[in-house]
Design a protein around this motif. Structure first.
Motif, mmCIF file in Angstrom:
data_model
loop_
_atom_site.group_PDB
_atom_site.id
_atom_site.type_symbol
_atom_site.label_atom_id
_atom_site.label_comp_id
_atom_site.label_asym_id
_atom_site.label_seq_id
_atom_site.Cartn_x
_atom_site.Cartn_y
_atom_site.Cartn_z
ATOM 1 N N ASP A 226 0.822 -1.208 0.000
ATOM 2 C CA ASP A 226 0.000 0.000 0.000
ATOM 3 C C ASP A 226 0.858 1.261 0.000
ATOM 4 N N LEU A 227 1.211 1.761 1.168
ATOM 5 C CA LEU A 227 2.015 2.978 1.291
ATOM 6 C C LEU A 227 3.237 2.680 2.158
ATOM 7 N N PRO A 228 4.199 1.946 1.624
ATOM 8 C CA PRO A 228 5.328 1.479 2.444
ATOM 9 C C PRO A 228 6.176 2.598 3.042
ATOM 10 N N LEU A 229 6.382 3.691 2.313
ATOM 11 C CA LEU A 229 7.190 4.793 2.853
ATOM 12 C C LEU A 229 6.458 5.492 3.995
ATOM 13 N N LEU A 230 5.157 5.674 3.824
ATOM 14 C CA LEU A 230 4.368 6.317 4.873
ATOM 15 C C LEU A 230 4.266 5.412 6.095
ATOM 16 N N ARG A 231 4.192 4.124 5.864
ATOM 17 C CA ARG A 231 4.159 3.175 6.973
ATOM 18 C C ARG A 231 5.462 3.247 7.786
ATOM 19 N N LYS A 232 6.566 3.504 7.104
ATOM 20 C CA LYS A 232 7.855 3.646 7.779
ATOM 21 C C LYS A 232 7.810 4.786 8.784
ATOM 22 N N ILE A 233 7.045 5.839 8.441
ATOM 23 C CA ILE A 233 6.936 7.006 9.319
ATOM 24 C C ILE A 233 6.036 6.709 10.512
ATOM 25 N N PHE A 234 4.880 6.093 10.243
ATOM 26 C CA PHE A 234 3.873 5.904 11.282
ATOM 27 C C PHE A 234 4.093 4.661 12.148
ATOM 28 N N SER A 235 4.602 3.592 11.540
ATOM 29 C CA SER A 235 4.801 2.357 12.296
ATOM 30 C C SER A 235 5.751 1.459 11.532
ATOM 31 N N HIS A 236 6.089 0.335 12.127
ATOM 32 C CA HIS A 236 6.998 -0.620 11.481
ATOM 33 C C HIS A 236 6.329 -1.980 11.286
#
Length: 263
Positions: free
Chosen positions: A88-98
């Protein structure tokens, strides 16, 4: 013919919009698990539009509706990705959670995005050189009214870049994220069959670019393959890669289009 296509597109967009809205409320608890992503994408679009000078008080209601639409589409798109087993949004997921995030090879990721930008712009340049299209009168009037016509063939202003970024985010969430994933989930288009969903959504995206060039078919021949490439990139790398590549493509086209379609 173009009028018929535009009418059918409007009808389909209305129907699919209602279907996605029903899906959202039907799966409200699960979909709202992704609320922070929806808020982020919606806020990002809103800020870009405001900073780019695209916000006007008389259109405040439409502005608010579009932001809500972006929020819903982002949340639904991510929920569908989970069901389909897609990125989905892997870069944004890096920011919000792991959670559930694989390590991203930034070098390989950047190379893929850069290759798509250069490849799509080069393809478009060659196509326009061979076919010598002109900008349509309808689109010219729109650009003149918004002051965008003077931007062709020269470095775009900051405000134009910001509006391009907002427009791209909206298009990518719609045509690369929520529509193909909704169709894939609805009609069981998983694995290799997912390309059917990509192709159909790319066709819709192509028709959304009607009344831009004369002859009309040139724009269709340009946009449909680009849509397929972006769809394939989304499946491989996630939505952010499509957004970055699409922004690069649009800005690149502004540089080369002036001498090709304004003759």
């Amino acid at each position: 013919m173009i009028t018929i296509i535009s009418t059918l597109l409007l009808i389909f967009n209305f129907v699919i919009g209602i279907a996605i809205l029903v899906y959202y409320f039907k799966n409200l608890k699960e979909v709202n698990y992704y609320i922070k992503y929806g808020i982020f994408m919606s806020a990002a679009c809103g800020i870009l539009i405001i900073l780019g000078g695209g916000f006007e008080v008389p259109t405040m209601l439409l502005f608010a509706i579009n932001l809500i639409k972006i929020y819903i589409h982002t949340c639904v798109g991510m929920h569908l990705c989970e069901r389909l087993g897609l990125i989905d949004l892997p870069l944004l997921r890096k920011i919000f959670s792991h959670e559930g995030i694989e390590k991203i090879n930034i070098k390989k990721y950047s190379l893929n995005v850069a290759t798509v930008i250069v490849g799509t712009v080069a393809f478009s340049y060659g196509l326009f050189k061979l076919t010598s299209p002109r900008i349509s009168e309808t689109y010219k009037m729109v650009l003149e009214r918004t002051g965008g016509l003077n931007e062709f063939g020269s470095p775009p202003s900051i405000s134009i870049i910001l509006i391009i970024m907002a427009t791209v985010i909206i298009e990518e969430i719609t045509f690369r994220f929520v529509i193909p994933n909704y169709l894939a989930n609805k009609f069981k288009l998983e694995n290799h069959k997912y390309w059917i969903s990509i192709a159909f959504s790319s066709l819709l995206w192509t028709f959304a670019h009607a009344n831009v060039l004369n002859p009309e078919w040139v724009k269709f021949v340009q946009i449909f393959p680009v849509g397929l490439v972006l769809g394939g990139m989304y499946k491989k790398l996630g939505l952010e890669s499509c957004i970055i590549a699409h922004i690069g493509f649009n800005i690149g086209m502004m540089f080369i289009s002036g001498g090709l379609i304004l003759h």
